[in-house]
Design an enzyme around this catalytic site. Structure first.
Site, PDB file in Angstrom:
ATOM      1  N   LYS A  87     106.404  47.888  32.080  1.00  0.00           N
ATOM      2  CA  LYS A  87     107.696  48.423  32.516  1.00  0.00           C
ATOM      3  C   LYS A  87     107.943  48.180  33.999  1.00  0.00           C
ATOM      4  O   LYS A  87     109.019  47.702  34.383  1.00  0.00           O
ATOM      5  CB  LYS A  87     107.751  49.915  32.186  1.00  0.00           C
ATOM      6  CG  LYS A  87     108.986  50.640  32.670  1.00  0.00           C
ATOM      7  CD  LYS A  87     109.135  51.994  32.023  1.00  0.00           C
ATOM      8  CE  LYS A  87     107.863  52.791  32.093  1.00  0.00           C
ATOM      9  NZ  LYS A  87     107.421  53.074  33.476  1.00  0.00           N
ATOM     10  N   THR A 138     106.392  46.009  35.908  1.00  0.00           N
ATOM     11  CA  THR A 138     106.432  44.557  36.072  1.00  0.00           C
ATOM     12  C   THR A 138     107.827  44.024  35.756  1.00  0.00           C
ATOM     13  O   THR A 138     108.384  43.197  36.483  1.00  0.00           O
ATOM     14  CB  THR A 138     105.391  43.889  35.155  1.00  0.00           C
ATOM     15  OG1 THR A 138     104.094  44.393  35.478  1.00  0.00           O
ATOM     16  CG2 THR A 138     105.404  42.378  35.299  1.00  0.00           C
ATOM     17  N   ARG A 185     108.824  54.554  41.888  1.00  0.00           N
ATOM     18  CA  ARG A 185     107.984  55.681  42.316  1.00  0.00           C
ATOM     19  C   ARG A 185     106.737  55.172  43.038  1.00  0.00           C
ATOM     20  O   ARG A 185     106.329  54.028  42.848  1.00  0.00           O
ATOM     21  CB  ARG A 185     107.541  56.511  41.102  1.00  0.00           C
ATOM     22  CG  ARG A 185     108.673  57.242  40.408  1.00  0.00           C
ATOM     23  CD  ARG A 185     108.205  57.827  39.097  1.00  0.00           C
ATOM     24  NE  ARG A 185     107.747  56.760  38.208  1.00  0.00           N
ATOM     25  CZ  ARG A 185     106.879  56.936  37.223  1.00  0.00           C
ATOM     26  NH1 ARG A 185     106.367  58.134  36.978  1.00  0.00           N
ATOM     27  NH2 ARG A 185     106.521  55.920  36.459  1.00  0.00           N
ATOM     28  N   LYS A 195      94.529  53.856  34.021  1.00  0.00           N
ATOM     29  CA  LYS A 195      95.771  53.092  33.959  1.00  0.00           C
ATOM     30  C   LYS A 195      95.889  52.050  35.074  1.00  0.00           C
ATOM     31  O   LYS A 195      96.533  51.019  34.922  1.00  0.00           O
ATOM     32  CB  LYS A 195      96.966  54.048  34.014  1.00  0.00           C
ATOM     33  CG  LYS A 195      98.327  53.379  33.857  1.00  0.00           C
ATOM     34  CD  LYS A 195      99.421  54.435  33.824  1.00  0.00           C
ATOM     35  CE  LYS A 195     100.799  53.786  33.707  1.00  0.00           C
ATOM     36  NZ  LYS A 195     101.228  53.137  34.947  1.00  0.00           N
ATOM     37  N   ALA A 222     105.750  61.295  34.315  1.00  0.00           N
ATOM     38  CA  ALA A 222     106.748  61.628  33.297  1.00  0.00           C
ATOM     39  C   ALA A 222     106.162  62.424  32.144  1.00  0.00           C
ATOM     40  O   ALA A 222     106.901  63.063  31.399  1.00  0.00           O
ATOM     41  CB  ALA A 222     107.408  60.365  32.765  1.00  0.00           C
ATOM     42  N   PHE A 243     106.524  56.191  31.726  1.00  0.00           N
ATOM     43  CA  PHE A 243     106.079  56.170  30.334  1.00  0.00           C
ATOM     44  C   PHE A 243     107.219  55.763  29.394  1.00  0.00           C
ATOM     45  O   PHE A 243     108.119  55.027  29.780  1.00  0.00           O
ATOM     46  CB  PHE A 243     105.435  57.503  29.953  1.00  0.00           C
ATOM     47  CG  PHE A 243     104.133  57.755  30.654  1.00  0.00           C
ATOM     48  CD1 PHE A 243     103.104  56.824  30.593  1.00  0.00           C
ATOM     49  CD2 PHE A 243     103.929  58.898  31.412  1.00  0.00           C
ATOM     50  CE1 PHE A 243     101.897  57.041  31.246  1.00  0.00           C
ATOM     51  CE2 PHE A 243     102.720  59.120  32.075  1.00  0.00           C
ATOM     52  CZ  PHE A 243     101.715  58.181  31.983  1.00  0.00           C
ATOM     53  N   PHE A 249     103.876  37.508  26.068  1.00  0.00           N
ATOM     54  CA  PHE A 249     102.456  37.172  26.132  1.00  0.00           C
ATOM     55  C   PHE A 249     102.253  35.797  25.491  1.00  0.00           C
ATOM     56  O   PHE A 249     102.993  35.416  24.582  1.00  0.00           O
ATOM     57  CB  PHE A 249     101.604  38.214  25.391  1.00  0.00           C
ATOM     58  CG  PHE A 249     101.371  39.480  26.161  1.00  0.00           C
ATOM     59  CD1 PHE A 249     100.127  39.769  26.703  1.00  0.00           C
ATOM     60  CD2 PHE A 249     102.389  40.409  26.344  1.00  0.00           C
ATOM     61  CE1 PHE A 249      99.895  40.935  27.417  1.00  0.00           C
ATOM     62  CE2 PHE A 249     102.176  41.582  27.049  1.00  0.00           C
ATOM     63  CZ  PHE A 249     100.922  41.849  27.586  1.00  0.00           C
ATOM     64  N   TRP A 266     105.938  38.221  34.453  1.00  0.00           N
ATOM     65  CA  TRP A 266     104.529  38.329  34.845  1.00  0.00           C
ATOM     66  C   TRP A 266     103.988  36.949  35.232  1.00  0.00           C
ATOM     67  O   TRP A 266     103.289  36.807  36.232  1.00  0.00           O
ATOM     68  CB  TRP A 266     103.715  38.921  33.688  1.00  0.00           C
ATOM     69  CG  TRP A 266     102.268  39.140  34.024  1.00  0.00           C
ATOM     70  CD1 TRP A 266     101.715  40.227  34.626  1.00  0.00           C
ATOM     71  CD2 TRP A 266     101.185  38.231  33.772  1.00  0.00           C
ATOM     72  NE1 TRP A 266     100.359  40.058  34.770  1.00  0.00           N
ATOM     73  CE2 TRP A 266     100.010  38.846  34.262  1.00  0.00           C
ATOM     74  CE3 TRP A 266     101.095  36.961  33.197  1.00  0.00           C
ATOM     75  CZ2 TRP A 266      98.758  38.226  34.173  1.00  0.00           C
ATOM     76  CZ3 TRP A 266      99.852  36.345  33.118  1.00  0.00           C
ATOM     77  CH2 TRP A 266      98.691  36.980  33.596  1.00  0.00           C
TER      78      TRP A 266
END
Length: 555
Positions: free
Chosen positions: A71, A73, A94, A105, A273, A301, A381, A409
């Protein structure tokens, strides 16, 4: 392929004054923290307040899985892509917490070639905002205990102290502690508790406050304890407001950094969140809207947590109205929701994809309830197949939302051009009509049950006896018109992390309720979620080191 930290460390950053100049910000309006970080001045915030707003684009996601969604990214890459096609954009994010950085994480700077930098600074101490929030939180705790020690003029009941100390670290042994042990001069012996800094009400207040006056008003309303006859004791009663505000004075100013492609990013505030309201500060968002034509922001999240709270708390309180929503998913995560083990996600499996796509379906339905146009993006991916991608694209179009593939990415802004163009097309051709999920006038129980049933898909809600009693007390104190902030596992639409996909036939259990009177919302704690996380068996901290003067292992 280089690691995220290697990419970040090898990047050529512009001096932050040059990044600011691209937004028309002069050196006199920057407070520098080295070469590549700065806070923007209150004077600038005042000067630009009457400018027209740009377009506000929220990036959210399906429920997170070990397969990853990307998210942040995507948020960074979308902002970079706007720059690639000649649009003036700012990213509003944030600040990361040290808890995930050293836990499981990792950091929150994006990934690959869609990162905000300097990555190590951002993920570690940054500009000291979290230190200021932690200090203000714990100052109030110290003043409260000192008041009791010095004669307890307010008649505080030590059994009804609700203010908790905080620390920005996953440290489970601090969840429940005993303080005041020793002799009479060491304070009253009582049970105490810690939350992680990102769950502190001070964090929420900083992120929702409009200015210093509003900050002080909100700090003053914090309920720290209750008296023996049940009356609330506030931070104002404890004469804590001025000193807390002094600690938060600089932390109130949004931080300016850049992406790998020099797109400006305002990174400010960091509530989780799953246990808080999960959005960056109102001040940073407002500043971004005045400085750019397009603002890309994200909420933590999955959309059941971050997006719901962005809409029903942040937008409600700040009077914001998003213009579009980007919903991030990955084929790997959808297959994981369909029952495929993590080690088998690289193989094509259309049956699992069809089984797991119900999670995406529910999030689409939820977002559409708010009347904002939705664009679904697949974070690409190399293991994705054409058949799998085509299936997701067709599914999205059948459900009334736009679709775009994201390769940010791997390619940075270049890989987000298709998404940026789809967002622009959506903004031009689809007029949203933003609406909230519930009205202020609904009861607290009605609000909790609306979120549980409408957003999570629950059949019912149950409450502990303590939660029932607290809801009555909060309503009696005149705070029944507050929105609700649901603290819940991020891994499932339900309050049970093991229930993947789109669970049905379940009940949500509210075990605890408390009011964040300064922030202006009521927190309902669901299931087994903890406001002070613990470290995993193999924490990320084991892999982090400093070698030849450079940090390694941070991600």
């Amino acid at each position: 392929m280089k690691t995220d930290i290697e990419i970040a460390q090898q990047a050529e950053l512009l001096p932050i004054q040059e990044v600011a100049a691209s937004l028309g910000i002069g050196a006199e309006d920057l407070e520098l923290y080295g070469k590549y970080k700065a806070k923007i001045s209150d004077e600038l915030m005042e000067r630009i307040k009457d400018r027209p707003d740009g377009k506000l684009i929220l990036v959210t996601a399906i429920n997170p899985t070990p397969a990853g969604e990307g998210k942040t990214t995507t948020s960074v890459g979308l902002g970079e892509a706007f720059g690639k096609i000649g649009k003036k954009a700012v990213i509003a994010l944030r600040e990361p917490s040290l808890g995930p950085c050293f836990g499981i994480k990792g950091g929150a700077a994006g990934g690959g070639y869609a990162q905000v930098v300097p990555m190590e600074d951002l993920n570690l101490h940054f500009t000291g905002d979290f230190h200021a929030i932690t200090s203000a939180n714990n100052l109030l705790a110290a003043l409260l205990d000192n008041h009791i020690q010095q004669g307890n003029e307010l008649g505080i009941d030590p059994r009804q102290i609700v203010w908790k100390r905080c620390l920005d670290m996953n440290d489970r042994v601090l969840r429940n502690v005993v303080v005041g042990l020793g002799n009479k001069m060491d304070g009253m012996v009582r049970e105490d508790h810690f939350v992680i800094t990102v769950a502190s009400e001070i964090m929420a207040i900083l992120c929702l406050a409009e200015d210093m006056d509003d900050l002080k008003r909100r700090l003053g309303r914090i309920i720290a304890a209750y008296t023996f006859d049940g009356k609330p004791v506030t931070a104002e009663d404890l004469q804590a407001v001025g000193s807390m505000a002094a600690l938060l004075k600089d932390a109130m100013k949004p931080n300016l950094i850049q992406t790998l492609e020099h797109t400006p990013a305002l990174v400010h505030g960091g509530p989780f969140a799953n246990i808080a309201h999960g959005c960056n500060s109102v001040r940073a968002t407002r500043a971004a809207l005045k400085l750019a034509d397009y603002v890309v922001t994200e909420a933590g999240f999955g959309a059941d947590l971050g997006a719901e709270k962005f809409f029903d708390i942040k937008c409600r309180k700040a009077g914001l109205a998003p213009d579009a929503v980007v919903l991030v998913a990955t084929i790997r995560a959808l297959k994981y929701n369909g029952g495929v083990a993590k080690e088998n996600l690289s193989s094509e499996n259309l049956d699992a994809l069809k089984a797991g796509i119900v999670n995406l379906e529910k999030h689409i339905e939820n977002l559409q309830k708010y009347g904002v146009p939705v664009v679904v993006t697949l974070n690409s991916f190399v293991s994705d197949t054409d058949a799998e991608t085509a299936y997701v694209e067709d599914f999205c179009k059948e459900h009334g939302c736009e679709f775009a593939l994201s390769e940010v990415w791997e390619k940075g802004g270049e890989g987000g051009i298709a998404l940026a163009e789809k967002v622009l097309e959506t903004l031009e051709n689809k007029n949203g009509s933003f609406k909230l999920l519930y009205q202020d006038s609904a009861s607290l129980k009605e609000k909790i049950e609306t979120v549980a049933k409408e957003i999570y898909g629950a059949d019912s809600v149950t409450y502990s006896a303590a939660a029932e009693k607290e809801l009555e007390r909060i309503t009696g104190l005149g705070m029944g018109d507050f929105p609700v902030c649901m603290a819940k596992t991020q891994y499932s639409l339900s309050d049970d992390a093991a229930k993947l996909g789109r669970p049905e036939g379940f009940s949500v259990h509210v075990r605890e309720v408390y009011v964040s009177a300064g922030a202006g919302f009521v927190v309902a704690v669901n299931g087994s979620i903890m406001t002070m996380p613990g470290l995993p068996k193999k924490p990320a901290a084991h892999r982090i080191d400093v070698i030849n003067g450079e940090i390694t292992g941070l991600f």
